[in-house]
Write a protein that holds these residues in place. Structure first.
Motif, PDB file in Angstrom:
ATOM      1  N   VAL A   1      26.121  24.758 -13.244  1.00 49.08           N
ATOM      2  CA  VAL A   1      25.751  25.129 -14.606  1.00 49.08           C
ATOM      3  C   VAL A   1      26.494  26.387 -15.022  1.00 49.08           C
ATOM      4  N   TYR A   2      27.092  26.365 -16.198  1.00 45.90           N
ATOM      5  CA  TYR A   2      27.637  27.602 -16.777  1.00 45.90           C
ATOM      6  C   TYR A   2      27.318  27.676 -18.257  1.00 45.90           C
ATOM      7  N   THR A   3      26.901  28.846 -18.717  1.00 50.05           N
ATOM      8  CA  THR A   3      26.695  29.056 -20.148  1.00 50.05           C
ATOM      9  C   THR A   3      27.928  29.745 -20.723  1.00 50.05           C
ATOM     10  N   THR A   4      28.044  29.687 -22.052  1.00 54.47           N
ATOM     11  CA  THR A   4      29.204  30.325 -22.684  1.00 54.47           C
ATOM     12  C   THR A   4      29.277  31.808 -22.334  1.00 54.47           C
ATOM     13  N   SER A   5      28.124  32.502 -22.348  1.00 49.31           N
ATOM     14  CA  SER A   5      28.187  33.943 -22.101  1.00 49.31           C
ATOM     15  C   SER A   5      28.602  34.250 -20.661  1.00 49.31           C
ATOM     16  N   GLU A   6      28.171  33.405 -19.730  1.00 51.71           N
ATOM     17  CA  GLU A   6      28.601  33.612 -18.341  1.00 51.71           C
ATOM     18  C   GLU A   6      30.107  33.439 -18.201  1.00 51.71           C
ATOM     19  N   ILE A   7      30.641  32.453 -18.906  1.00 50.44           N
ATOM     20  CA  ILE A   7      32.089  32.217 -18.831  1.00 50.44           C
ATOM     21  C   ILE A   7      32.843  33.353 -19.512  1.00 50.44           C
ATOM     22  N   GLN A   8      32.355  33.732 -20.691  1.00 49.72           N
ATOM     23  CA  GLN A   8      33.070  34.757 -21.460  1.00 49.72           C
ATOM     24  C   GLN A   8      33.129  36.096 -20.741  1.00 49.72           C
ATOM     25  N   ARG A   9      32.007  36.503 -20.128  1.00 50.91           N
ATOM     26  CA  ARG A   9      32.023  37.851 -19.544  1.00 50.91           C
ATOM     27  C   ARG A   9      32.965  37.944 -18.345  1.00 50.91           C
ATOM     28  N   VAL A  10      33.032  36.899 -17.543  1.00 50.45           N
ATOM     29  CA  VAL A  10      33.951  36.973 -16.400  1.00 50.45           C
ATOM     30  C   VAL A  10      35.398  36.799 -16.883  1.00 50.45           C
ATOM     31  N   ALA A  11      35.586  35.976 -17.917  1.00 52.50           N
ATOM     32  CA  ALA A  11      36.942  35.799 -18.466  1.00 52.50           C
ATOM     33  C   ALA A  11      37.454  37.116 -19.055  1.00 52.50           C
ATOM     34  N   ARG A  12      36.564  37.843 -19.719  1.00 51.81           N
ATOM     35  CA  ARG A  12      36.980  39.137 -20.291  1.00 51.81           C
ATOM     36  C   ARG A  12      37.476  40.090 -19.207  1.00 51.81           C
ATOM     37  N   VAL A  13      36.722  40.144 -18.097  1.00 55.49           N
ATOM     38  CA  VAL A  13      37.157  40.997 -16.978  1.00 55.49           C
ATOM     39  C   VAL A  13      38.572  40.603 -16.551  1.00 55.49           C
ATOM     40  N   ALA A  14      38.805  39.297 -16.465  1.00 53.46           N
ATOM     41  CA  ALA A  14      40.107  38.812 -16.008  1.00 53.46           C
ATOM     42  C   ALA A  14      41.218  39.114 -17.024  1.00 53.46           C
ATOM     43  N   PHE A  15      40.922  38.903 -18.305  1.00 54.16           N
ATOM     44  CA  PHE A  15      41.916  39.221 -19.346  1.00 54.16           C
ATOM     45  C   PHE A  15      42.276  40.713 -19.319  1.00 54.16           C
ATOM     46  N   GLU A  16      41.247  41.560 -19.194  1.00 51.40           N
ATOM     47  CA  GLU A  16      41.503  43.014 -19.165  1.00 51.40           C
ATOM     48  C   GLU A  16      42.379  43.378 -17.969  1.00 51.40           C
ATOM     49  N   LEU A  17      42.074  42.766 -16.820  1.00 59.21           N
ATOM     50  CA  LEU A  17      42.870  43.019 -15.621  1.00 59.21           C
ATOM     51  C   LEU A  17      44.317  42.580 -15.828  1.00 59.21           C
ATOM     52  N   ALA A  18      44.471  41.411 -16.422  1.00 64.02           N
ATOM     53  CA  ALA A  18      45.816  40.884 -16.651  1.00 64.02           C
ATOM     54  C   ALA A  18      46.627  41.867 -17.501  1.00 64.02           C
ATOM     55  N   ARG A  19      45.973  42.443 -18.502  1.00 69.52           N
ATOM     56  CA  ARG A  19      46.656  43.415 -19.360  1.00 69.52           C
ATOM     57  C   ARG A  19      47.171  44.604 -18.561  1.00 69.52           C
ATOM     58  N   LYS A  20      46.396  45.000 -17.540  1.00 70.98           N
ATOM     59  CA  LYS A  20      46.798  46.162 -16.734  1.00 70.98           C
ATOM     60  C   LYS A  20      47.821  45.791 -15.666  1.00 70.98           C
ATOM     61  N   ARG A  21      48.050  44.482 -15.489  1.00 76.02           N
ATOM     62  CA  ARG A  21      48.984  44.051 -14.455  1.00 76.02           C
ATOM     63  C   ARG A  21      50.179  43.343 -15.103  1.00 76.02           C
ATOM     64  N   GLY A  22      50.398  42.068 -14.746  1.00 77.18           N
ATOM     65  CA  GLY A  22      51.580  41.364 -15.254  1.00 77.18           C
ATOM     66  C   GLY A  22      51.366  40.622 -16.563  1.00 77.18           C
ATOM     67  N   ASN A  23      50.172  40.799 -17.171  1.00 82.10           N
ATOM     68  CA  ASN A  23      49.858  40.195 -18.470  1.00 82.10           C
ATOM     69  C   ASN A  23      49.824  38.661 -18.442  1.00 82.10           C
ATOM     70  N   LYS A  24      49.516  38.107 -17.266  1.00 75.67           N
ATOM     71  CA  LYS A  24      49.505  36.652 -17.107  1.00 75.67           C
ATOM     72  C   LYS A  24      48.176  36.233 -16.493  1.00 75.67           C
ATOM     73  N   LEU A  25      47.493  35.289 -17.150  1.00 78.88           N
ATOM     74  CA  LEU A  25      46.208  34.826 -16.612  1.00 78.88           C
ATOM     75  C   LEU A  25      46.223  33.312 -16.468  1.00 78.88           C
ATOM     76  N   CYS A  26      45.786  32.833 -15.284  1.00 85.99           N
ATOM     77  CA  CYS A  26      45.649  31.403 -15.071  1.00 85.99           C
ATOM     78  C   CYS A  26      44.169  31.101 -14.857  1.00 85.99           C
ATOM     79  N   SER A  27      43.599  30.272 -15.712  1.00 84.96           N
ATOM     80  CA  SER A  27      42.196  29.902 -15.610  1.00 84.96           C
ATOM     81  C   SER A  27      42.097  28.570 -14.870  1.00 84.96           C
ATOM     82  N   VAL A  28      41.202  28.525 -13.882  1.00 83.98           N
ATOM     83  CA  VAL A  28      41.158  27.371 -12.981  1.00 83.98           C
ATOM     84  C   VAL A  28      39.787  26.691 -13.007  1.00 83.98           C
ATOM     85  N   GLU A  29      39.776  25.369 -13.211  1.00 83.32           N
ATOM     86  CA  GLU A  29      38.543  24.568 -13.176  1.00 83.32           C
ATOM     87  C   GLU A  29      38.938  23.131 -12.882  1.00 83.32           C
TER      88      GLU A  29
END
Ligand code: NAI
Ligand code: MG
Length: 363
Positions: free
Chosen positions: A163-191
């Protein structure tokens, strides 16, 4: 405004590697002249021995109040036969749960001098630096309904639910997007949006964020089975990977082995940001309490020291200090100082404390 750090060294080699972390932290404190306020606490078997529980309410509260928590490792044969609720691991699980740490950051970083230790060809992993962000508090490990039931025909059925809700997905995705910005600016989402509804939702929500708040980040999507293949085929194609709890569990362990040694792998677990932007955070090496070498002064402190580096970077915005510590670790290993777990021909075998000494010299 001194920063409160709760140190939970734990069991086995935990206190040994944490000793070197404390010395290094002391060095940074002196250098900056700014205050870290550290306090020690118990978690795991050592807490059970003293208090009858693997984590007391008092220590739990201190962890919630701290700016960051540093953890060594928990567990060992002495406590293996305790009932489930008293097991050392329960202390760690409670920390993650009560601090609501939903994003688990697992870097897979290969020091040049250690590229030969990888299970892959040297050229495939030399210079590798990827970050897997695993959702940690949702998904199939926690979803309901769950349980084992007996069917009318007498057959038994085991059930877990993803089970995943939109808010659960969004909050972890935001962490990943922010990290990507501080690194190589590339994010791969996996499911696995091809066969799972939760995967369809995951992909849609991540894409929405990519189209709105994070247009500057290069976003791609990949099925989890393909990601497993790509990680061993061409791992350097990735920068940041974000995925759910189950796939993240498997893929982060897979990525870990690209680096060759458990004694080199740090991790961070982050919670929600408060109004000031500060997140609850727990930093710990990936390895366990290593009972086979505990008490012998042999453990590799680098995983725990690299966890300290993650703390400086992600909790305290001391990116330069983090870079400095990571460079020191790199140089020490390049100079041939090795604990047993990363020993190679022609290198100098050192113990936990000597490794810590070399890091301080390098700093
Ligand atoms: P482990 O990670 O403790 O050890 C696996 C192997 O790697 C051992 O041969 C050990 O000597 C070696 N190793 C691990 N860290 C090392 C380091 N820093 N330097 C040199 N060598 C190192 O995993 P294992 O043996 O499966 O579990 C031992 C205990 O630790 C168990 O009680 C387990 O439940 C607990 N554990 C705790 C974890 C945690 O606190 N986060 C994670 C994994 C296991
Ligand atoms: Mg795992």
């Amino acid at each position: 405004n001194s920063k409160k750090i709760l140190i939970l060294a734990g069991d086995g080699i935990g206190p040994e590697v944490m000793g070197e972390v404390k010395r290094t932290l002391g060095w940074f404190e002196k250098r900056r002249g700014s205050g870290f306020e550290t306090e020690d606490g118990l978690v795991g078997g050592c807490s059970f021995d003293k208090h009858g529980v693997p984590l007391t309410d008092e220590t739990m509260q201190k962890a919630i109040d701290a700016d960051a928590v540093l953890l060594g490792a928990v567990g060992g044969p002495k406590w293996d036969n305790l009932p489930f609720k008293d097991k050392p691991e329960r202390g760690l699980l409670r920390l993650r749960k009560d601090m609501e740490l939903f994003a688990n950051l697992r870097p897979a970083l290969v020091f040049d001098a250690l590229a030969e230790a990888s299970s892959l060809k040297t050229e495939l992993v030399k210079g590798l630096d990827i970050m897997i962000v695993r959702e940690l508090t949702g998904g199939v490990y926690f979803g309901s309904p769950r349980g084992i039931e007996t069917l009318p025909n007498g057959e038994r059925r085991g059930i877990n639910t993803q089970v995943y809700t939109t808010s659960e997905i969004q909050r972890v995705a935001r962490v990943a997007f922010e990290l990507a910005r501080k690194r190589g600016n590339k994010l791969c989402s996996v499911e696995k949006a091809n066969v799972m509804e939760s995967g369809v939702l995951w992909r849609e929500e991540v894409q929405k964020l990519g189209d709105t708040e994070y247009k500057d980040v290069q976003l791609s999507h990949m099925y989890a089975d393909n990601c497993a293949m790509q990680l061993v085929r061409q791992p350097k194609q990735f920068d940041v990977i974000v995925t759910d709890n189950l796939f993240g569990d498997l893929l982060s362990d897979c990525a870990a082995m690209l680096t060759g040694s458990l004694g080199m792998l740090p991790s961070a677990s982050l919670g929600a940001a408060d109004k000031g932007g500060k997140r609850k955070a727990l930093y710990e090496p990936v390895h366990g309490s290593a009972p086979d070498i505990a008490g012998q002064g042999k453990a590799n402190p680098l995983a725990c020291l690299l966890s300290l580096s993650m703390m400086l970077r992600y909790s305290f915005d001391q990116g330069e200090d983090a870079d400095l510590l990571e460079k020191a670790a790199n140089n020490v290993v390049a100079k041939g100082f090795r604990t047993g777990d990363i020993m190679a021909p022609g290198c100098t075998l050192v113990g936990t404390k000597e490794m810590g000494d070399e890091i301080l010299k390098e700093l």
